[in-house]
Design an enzyme around this catalytic site. Structure first.
Site, PDB file in Angstrom:
ATOM      1  N   HIS A 128     -20.875 -10.661   3.154  1.00 29.23           N
ATOM      2  CA  HIS A 128     -20.671 -10.184   4.336  1.00 29.23           C
ATOM      3  C   HIS A 128     -21.902  -9.051   4.326  1.00 29.23           C
ATOM      4  CE1 HIS A 128     -17.163 -12.030   5.226  1.00 29.23           C
ATOM      5  NE2 HIS A 128     -16.197 -11.313   4.678  1.00 29.23           N
TER       6      HIS A 128
ATOM      7  N   HIS B 166     -14.287 -10.312  12.273  1.00 24.39           N
ATOM      8  CA  HIS B 166     -13.518 -10.230  10.975  1.00 24.39           C
ATOM      9  C   HIS B 166     -12.021  -9.883  11.635  1.00 24.39           C
ATOM     10  CE1 HIS B 166     -12.155 -10.646   6.933  1.00 24.39           C
ATOM     11  NE2 HIS B 166     -13.251 -11.127   6.498  1.00 24.39           N
TER      12      HIS B 166
ATOM     13  N   GLU C  44     -12.903 -16.912  11.079  1.00 25.15           N
ATOM     14  CA  GLU C  44     -14.087 -16.333  11.518  1.00 25.15           C
ATOM     15  C   GLU C  44     -15.135 -17.311  11.699  1.00 25.15           C
ATOM     16  OE1 GLU C  44     -14.895 -13.985   7.726  1.00 25.15           O
ATOM     17  OE2 GLU C  44     -12.523 -14.373   7.356  1.00 25.15           O
TER      18      GLU C  44
END
Ligand code: BGC
Length: 347
Positions: free
Chosen positions: A104, A175, A312
């Site tokens: 991420h 998310h 996601e």
């Protein structure tokens, strides 16, 4: 639009919670910290208001926890192997924040930035962020916008657009952890899910880095083509699920981006709340919240493992280093756009 103070960050920046509402009183709350979706409130089959996403009461919760609740993730959602990539023959190194790999985009990810409000109305808000090359280590200076809209049919639409001055990775995701029983209702394993994907990208081991293969879901616990409870096969004796402690895999929706399609349907019998999720991305990560851990969420609720599931939308993990996966690299000066929607309804 209603604006509520959401506290101050450790650096002293003021965070705000923005409330978007449609005529049905379906409400979406978002904050400028991380351009984060904080609440999605819908009336269930018994007339009870249910907030169907996990989150925290103020900005401090978001700063202190690493679960990415509702966050805008970027520049790259998911993982980049060995925290490096080669773009136009040059090696770019980024932060290794998980087992030697990048997850991420590291600690300076979009989820931990204060975003500016570029535009707003009662039902829509656009956040903008300027991401200089040094911010995360990716090439190019980038301008990025994320727009949240609540539509008349109870859909939250999340649209991204970005442009950079060098060829670079653009792989943004949201998310959000959904719990269609309500954020205070415990585990999601009894909720039903369908994912409209015939194949997934298996991982090498517990690092969650794909092997590069695209494997049919048929005949495996990964198969969600027909709706089934999320928990039905989650603990099956299946190597892929053992590696990741439950579902944490990328499903292959398409071999290209840009075409809007339904990616998933979900349903909670107790509340009657159903969700249809669509995207123009080529992949979607199903993460079953396997490692939420015990933590304090909104309204004093204590969350635990598998109290929310994430869908996601994304390029496949490590796509920048995997030649056979669609490429997340966008050319200098080119406008990148993408859209993902989550629609709630009663069933
Ligand atoms: C990843 C998980 C991770 C979670 C929270 C998901 O996108 O695939 O492995 O635990 O994000 O960081």
């Amino acid at each position: 639009m209603e604006k509520i103070s959401f506290g101050r960050t450790k650096k002293g920046e003021e965070a705000t919670l923005y409330v978007l509402e449609n005529k049905n009183h379906t409400t979406v709350k978002v904050t400028d910290y991380g351009a984060t979706l904080v609440a999605f409130v819908f009336t269930d089959k018994n007339g009870k208001r249910r907030d169907v996403v996990l989150g925290y009461d103020d900005v401090t919760g978001y700063e202190e926890h690493g679960s990415y609740f509702g966050a805008t993730v970027g520049r790259n959602g998911n993982r980049i192997a060995n925290s490096q990539m080669v773009i136009n023959g040059k090696v770019w190194k980024i932060e290794a924040n998980e087992k030697g790999n990048n997850l991420h985009s590291g600690k300076n990810g979009f989820n931990s930035r204060m975003w500016k409000v570029a535009k707003s109305s009662d039902t829509s808000i656009t956040f903008s962020h300027y991401s200089p090359q040094e911010e995360q280590g990716f090439p190019g200076n980038m301008d990025v916008e994320v727009t949240y809209t609540i539509t008349e049919n109870d859909t939250v639409e999340i649209s991204y657009q970005a442009k950079a001055d060098a060829d670079t990775v653009m792989n943004f995701t949201n998310h959000t952890y959904f719990n269609l029983g309500g954020q205070d209702s415990g585990v999601i394993t009894g909720q039903k899910l369908q994912i409209l994907a015939d194949a997934f990208t298996p991982v090498k081991d517990s690092t969650c880095i794909p092997t590069g293969e695209i494997v049919p879901v048929e005949g495996t616990p990964m198969d969600f083509r027909t709706m089934k409870p999320i928990g039905q096969d989650i603990d099956a004796d299946f190597e892929q699920l053992k590696f990741t402690g439950g579902y944490d895999h990328n499903y292959v929706l398409s071999d290209k981006t840009g075409e809007m399609r339904v990616m998933a349907n979900a349903y909670c019998e107790e509340t009657g709340i159903a969700m249809e999720a669509s995207t123009d991305c080529c992949g979607v990560q199903l993460y079953a919240g396997n490692f939420i851990g015990a933590q304090k969420g909104k309204n004093g609720v204590t969350y635990g493992d598998r109290n929310g599931f994430c869908l996601e939308s994304q390029f496949y993990p490590n796509a920048v280093n995997q030649e056979n996966f669609p490429s997340p690299v966008v050319k200098a000066g080119e406008l990148y756009t993408s859209k993902t929607t989550y629609r709630l309804y009663l069933k």
